[in-house]
Design a protein around this motif. Structure first.
Motif, PDB file in Angstrom:
ATOM      1  N   GLU A  65       0.813  -1.216   0.000  1.00  0.00           N
ATOM      2  CA  GLU A  65       0.000   0.000   0.000  1.00  0.00           C
ATOM      3  C   GLU A  65       0.848   1.268   0.000  1.00  0.00           C
ATOM      4  O   GLU A  65       0.307   2.377   0.026  1.00  0.00           O
ATOM      5  CB  GLU A  65      -0.900   0.007   1.238  1.00  0.00           C
ATOM      6  CG  GLU A  65      -1.834  -1.192   1.321  1.00  0.00           C
ATOM      7  CD  GLU A  65      -2.566  -1.257   2.653  1.00  0.00           C
ATOM      8  OE1 GLU A  65      -2.565  -0.230   3.383  1.00  0.00           O
ATOM      9  OE2 GLU A  65      -3.122  -2.321   2.970  1.00  0.00           O
ATOM     10  N   MET A  66       2.150   1.129  -0.050  1.00  0.00           N
ATOM     11  CA  MET A  66       3.040   2.272   0.098  1.00  0.00           C
ATOM     12  C   MET A  66       3.056   3.141  -1.154  1.00  0.00           C
ATOM     13  O   MET A  66       3.202   2.638  -2.271  1.00  0.00           O
ATOM     14  CB  MET A  66       4.465   1.786   0.413  1.00  0.00           C
ATOM     15  CG  MET A  66       5.450   2.889   0.743  1.00  0.00           C
ATOM     16  SD  MET A  66       7.046   2.202   1.236  1.00  0.00           S
ATOM     17  CE  MET A  66       6.626   1.491   2.839  1.00  0.00           C
ATOM     18  N   ASP A  67       2.915   4.427  -0.954  1.00  0.00           N
ATOM     19  CA  ASP A  67       3.002   5.391  -2.047  1.00  0.00           C
ATOM     20  C   ASP A  67       4.463   5.475  -2.496  1.00  0.00           C
ATOM     21  O   ASP A  67       5.348   5.701  -1.662  1.00  0.00           O
ATOM     22  CB  ASP A  67       2.524   6.759  -1.552  1.00  0.00           C
ATOM     23  CG  ASP A  67       2.416   7.783  -2.662  1.00  0.00           C
ATOM     24  OD1 ASP A  67       3.179   7.700  -3.643  1.00  0.00           O
ATOM     25  OD2 ASP A  67       1.571   8.695  -2.540  1.00  0.00           O
ATOM     26  N   PRO A  68       4.742   5.304  -3.780  1.00  0.00           N
ATOM     27  CA  PRO A  68       6.131   5.414  -4.246  1.00  0.00           C
ATOM     28  C   PRO A  68       6.792   6.740  -3.867  1.00  0.00           C
ATOM     29  O   PRO A  68       8.012   6.789  -3.668  1.00  0.00           O
ATOM     30  CB  PRO A  68       5.998   5.261  -5.766  1.00  0.00           C
ATOM     31  CG  PRO A  68       4.799   4.391  -5.941  1.00  0.00           C
ATOM     32  CD  PRO A  68       3.846   4.844  -4.860  1.00  0.00           C
ATOM     33  N   ALA A  69       5.999   7.798  -3.745  1.00  0.00           N
ATOM     34  CA  ALA A  69       6.572   9.085  -3.339  1.00  0.00           C
ATOM     35  C   ALA A  69       7.108   9.014  -1.914  1.00  0.00           C
ATOM     36  O   ALA A  69       8.138   9.617  -1.589  1.00  0.00           O
ATOM     37  CB  ALA A  69       5.518  10.186  -3.454  1.00  0.00           C
ATOM     38  N   GLU A  70       6.400   8.253  -1.037  1.00  0.00           N
ATOM     39  CA  GLU A  70       6.885   8.079   0.328  1.00  0.00           C
ATOM     40  C   GLU A  70       8.172   7.264   0.329  1.00  0.00           C
ATOM     41  O   GLU A  70       9.120   7.580   1.055  1.00  0.00           O
ATOM     42  CB  GLU A  70       5.827   7.390   1.186  1.00  0.00           C
ATOM     43  CG  GLU A  70       6.256   7.195   2.630  1.00  0.00           C
ATOM     44  CD  GLU A  70       5.175   6.586   3.503  1.00  0.00           C
ATOM     45  OE1 GLU A  70       5.408   5.490   4.050  1.00  0.00           O
ATOM     46  OE2 GLU A  70       4.107   7.218   3.619  1.00  0.00           O
ATOM     47  N   TRP A  71       8.222   6.214  -0.471  1.00  0.00           N
ATOM     48  CA  TRP A  71       9.453   5.426  -0.613  1.00  0.00           C
ATOM     49  C   TRP A  71      10.619   6.314  -1.014  1.00  0.00           C
ATOM     50  O   TRP A  71      11.683   6.288  -0.397  1.00  0.00           O
ATOM     51  CB  TRP A  71       9.254   4.323  -1.652  1.00  0.00           C
ATOM     52  CG  TRP A  71      10.523   3.662  -2.082  1.00  0.00           C
ATOM     53  CD1 TRP A  71      11.358   4.077  -3.097  1.00  0.00           C
ATOM     54  CD2 TRP A  71      11.156   2.515  -1.503  1.00  0.00           C
ATOM     55  NE1 TRP A  71      12.461   3.254  -3.187  1.00  0.00           N
ATOM     56  CE2 TRP A  71      12.354   2.284  -2.224  1.00  0.00           C
ATOM     57  CE3 TRP A  71      10.809   1.651  -0.469  1.00  0.00           C
ATOM     58  CZ2 TRP A  71      13.210   1.226  -1.925  1.00  0.00           C
ATOM     59  CZ3 TRP A  71      11.668   0.588  -0.166  1.00  0.00           C
ATOM     60  CH2 TRP A  71      12.854   0.394  -0.893  1.00  0.00           C
ATOM     61  N   ARG A  72      10.412   7.143  -2.041  1.00  0.00           N
ATOM     62  CA  ARG A  72      11.501   7.990  -2.537  1.00  0.00           C
ATOM     63  C   ARG A  72      11.966   8.977  -1.476  1.00  0.00           C
ATOM     64  O   ARG A  72      13.170   9.229  -1.344  1.00  0.00           O
ATOM     65  CB  ARG A  72      11.057   8.740  -3.794  1.00  0.00           C
ATOM     66  CG  ARG A  72      10.933   7.853  -5.026  1.00  0.00           C
ATOM     67  CD  ARG A  72      10.774   8.681  -6.284  1.00  0.00           C
ATOM     68  NE  ARG A  72       9.553   9.496  -6.271  1.00  0.00           N
ATOM     69  CZ  ARG A  72       8.380   9.061  -6.718  1.00  0.00           C
ATOM     70  NH1 ARG A  72       8.253   7.830  -7.201  1.00  0.00           N
ATOM     71  NH2 ARG A  72       7.326   9.858  -6.676  1.00  0.00           N
ATOM     72  N   ARG A  73      11.024   9.543  -0.727  1.00  0.00           N
ATOM     73  CA  ARG A  73      11.412  10.526   0.278  1.00  0.00           C
ATOM     74  C   ARG A  73      12.236   9.885   1.390  1.00  0.00           C
ATOM     75  O   ARG A  73      13.223  10.471   1.853  1.00  0.00           O
ATOM     76  CB  ARG A  73      10.160  11.186   0.874  1.00  0.00           C
ATOM     77  CG  ARG A  73      10.464  12.345   1.824  1.00  0.00           C
ATOM     78  CD  ARG A  73      11.228  13.450   1.139  1.00  0.00           C
ATOM     79  NE  ARG A  73      11.492  14.572   2.040  1.00  0.00           N
ATOM     80  CZ  ARG A  73      12.513  15.395   1.903  1.00  0.00           C
ATOM     81  NH1 ARG A  73      13.379  15.243   0.908  1.00  0.00           N
ATOM     82  NH2 ARG A  73      12.692  16.401   2.742  1.00  0.00           N
ATOM     83  N   VAL A  74      11.873   8.696   1.829  1.00  0.00           N
ATOM     84  CA  VAL A  74      12.643   8.013   2.865  1.00  0.00           C
ATOM     85  C   VAL A  74      14.040   7.662   2.346  1.00  0.00           C
ATOM     86  O   VAL A  74      15.044   7.851   3.048  1.00  0.00           O
ATOM     87  CB  VAL A  74      11.905   6.757   3.367  1.00  0.00           C
ATOM     88  CG1 VAL A  74      12.784   5.950   4.312  1.00  0.00           C
ATOM     89  CG2 VAL A  74      10.616   7.149   4.071  1.00  0.00           C
ATOM     90  N   VAL A  75      14.116   7.180   1.125  1.00  0.00           N
ATOM     91  CA  VAL A  75      15.426   6.877   0.541  1.00  0.00           C
ATOM     92  C   VAL A  75      16.262   8.148   0.408  1.00  0.00           C
ATOM     93  O   VAL A  75      17.464   8.164   0.705  1.00  0.00           O
ATOM     94  CB  VAL A  75      15.266   6.171  -0.822  1.00  0.00           C
ATOM     95  CG1 VAL A  75      16.610   6.040  -1.537  1.00  0.00           C
ATOM     96  CG2 VAL A  75      14.644   4.791  -0.631  1.00  0.00           C
ATOM     97  N   ASP A  76      15.636   9.224  -0.034  1.00  0.00           N
ATOM     98  CA  ASP A  76      16.356  10.490  -0.188  1.00  0.00           C
ATOM     99  C   ASP A  76      16.966  10.956   1.126  1.00  0.00           C
ATOM    100  O   ASP A  76      18.138  11.346   1.178  1.00  0.00           O
ATOM    101  CB  ASP A  76      15.417  11.581  -0.715  1.00  0.00           C
ATOM    102  CG  ASP A  76      15.080  11.425  -2.184  1.00  0.00           C
ATOM    103  OD1 ASP A  76      15.773  10.661  -2.883  1.00  0.00           O
ATOM    104  OD2 ASP A  76      14.109  12.064  -2.636  1.00  0.00           O
ATOM    105  N   ILE A  77      16.167  10.923   2.197  1.00  0.00           N
ATOM    106  CA  ILE A  77      16.641  11.444   3.481  1.00  0.00           C
ATOM    107  C   ILE A  77      17.575  10.462   4.176  1.00  0.00           C
ATOM    108  O   ILE A  77      18.700  10.818   4.572  1.00  0.00           O
ATOM    109  CB  ILE A  77      15.450  11.778   4.396  1.00  0.00           C
ATOM    110  CG1 ILE A  77      14.657  12.952   3.808  1.00  0.00           C
ATOM    111  CG2 ILE A  77      15.923  12.106   5.817  1.00  0.00           C
ATOM    112  CD1 ILE A  77      13.369  13.244   4.540  1.00  0.00           C
ATOM    113  N   ASN A  78      17.141   9.223   4.319  1.00  0.00           N
ATOM    114  CA  ASN A  78      17.885   8.267   5.139  1.00  0.00           C
ATOM    115  C   ASN A  78      19.167   7.770   4.486  1.00  0.00           C
ATOM    116  O   ASN A  78      20.168   7.548   5.163  1.00  0.00           O
ATOM    117  CB  ASN A  78      17.008   7.057   5.464  1.00  0.00           C
ATOM    118  CG  ASN A  78      15.856   7.394   6.384  1.00  0.00           C
ATOM    119  OD1 ASN A  78      15.577   8.550   6.651  1.00  0.00           O
ATOM    120  ND2 ASN A  78      15.167   6.371   6.851  1.00  0.00           N
TER     121      ASN A  78
END
Length: 252
Positions: free
Chosen positions: A104-117
């Motif tokens: 159910e994860m929004d790809p935009a949320e995935w990208r933001r976590v990868v970007d920051i973390n």
């Protein structure tokens, strides 16, 4: 407290609160001049003022290369090139106190976590490495997690994947930068008493506590002490290591 970091300059990301704040405070108490970097400038300024010792605040988003680059340049202009980088900034999004299922994860949320973390750790190393190479000294520490080593029902796949990747990034940066006198390590916290753990219900943290051999939550100060060691001359022959600060939680 012994001033083991006297004469050093340190950049700590996500340092306005939680573990990052404790790290910034710990390094300042040991004599370092610290740049408190956070996306929230007001909070960073308050933290820097309370730390004292010449600490400064800079605003920047570690997940955005241009923003991080500008924040780094502003900090260097004020206190000089950095001997120490602590990649602390990170996020772990939840939905109603629970992880977001991968299906159910929004790809935009995935990208933001990868970007920051994850990308944020690379960006930080990329920015400080040239000056460290020129000086032939430096120490970089990134925040991984026990969730990057073992399955966790608490965090989403984006968080777990980035924290696992940080372990690999740490090893490879240590190999590349070691010949230049730069040490690169990470810590892997377990359940630490910090604002992040309260995004889930109390029962989740109680279960984690029950699974921790030392029988308690860790503290931000204990993470800060581990980072102070890894960035000190006492750890001058330690590189490429991910140190668990987890009360035995990851002993499997």
């Amino acid at each position: 407290m012994e001033e083991t970091h006297r004469g050093r300059t340190a950049l700590v990301t996500g340092a306005a609160r939680g573990i990052g704040r404790a790290v910034a405070e710990g390094l300042a108490r040991r004599g370092a001049r610290v740049a408190v970097m956070d996306i929230a400038l007001d909070a960073a300024e308050a933290t820097a003022a309370e730390i004292g010792g010449g600490a400064i605040a800079v605003a920047g988003d570690v997940g955005d290369w241009e923003s991080f680059q500008a924040a780094h340049a502003a900090a260097v202009a004020r206190i000089g090139a950095f001997d120490i980088l602590v990649n602390n900034a990170g996020i772990s999004p939840k939905r109603d106190g629970a992880r977001v299922p991968a299906a159910e994860m929004d790809p935009a949320e995935w990208r933001r976590v990868v970007d920051i973390n994850l990308s944020g750790c690379f960006y930080g190393a990329r920015l400080v490495a040239p000056a460290m190479i020129a000086a032939r000294r430096g120490a970089i520490v990134s925040l991984s997690s026990v969730a990057g080593k073992h399955y966790s029902s608490i965090v989403g796949v984006h968080y777990a994947a980035t924290k696992a990747a940080i372990i690999g990034l740490t090893r490879h940066l240590a190999g590349e930068l070691g010949p230049h006198g730069i040490r690169v390590n990470a810590i892997a916290p377990g359940r630490i008493e910090s604002p992040m753990i309260h995004t889930v219900g109390a029962a989740v943290n109680q279960a984690a506590l029950a699974a921790t051999p030392l029988g308690r939550l860790g503290t931000a100060a204990e993470c800060a002490d581990a980072i102070a060691y890894l960035t000190s001359d006492a750890a001058s022959f330690v590189t490429g290591v991910t140190l668990d600060v987890a009360g035995g939680l990851s002993m499997t």
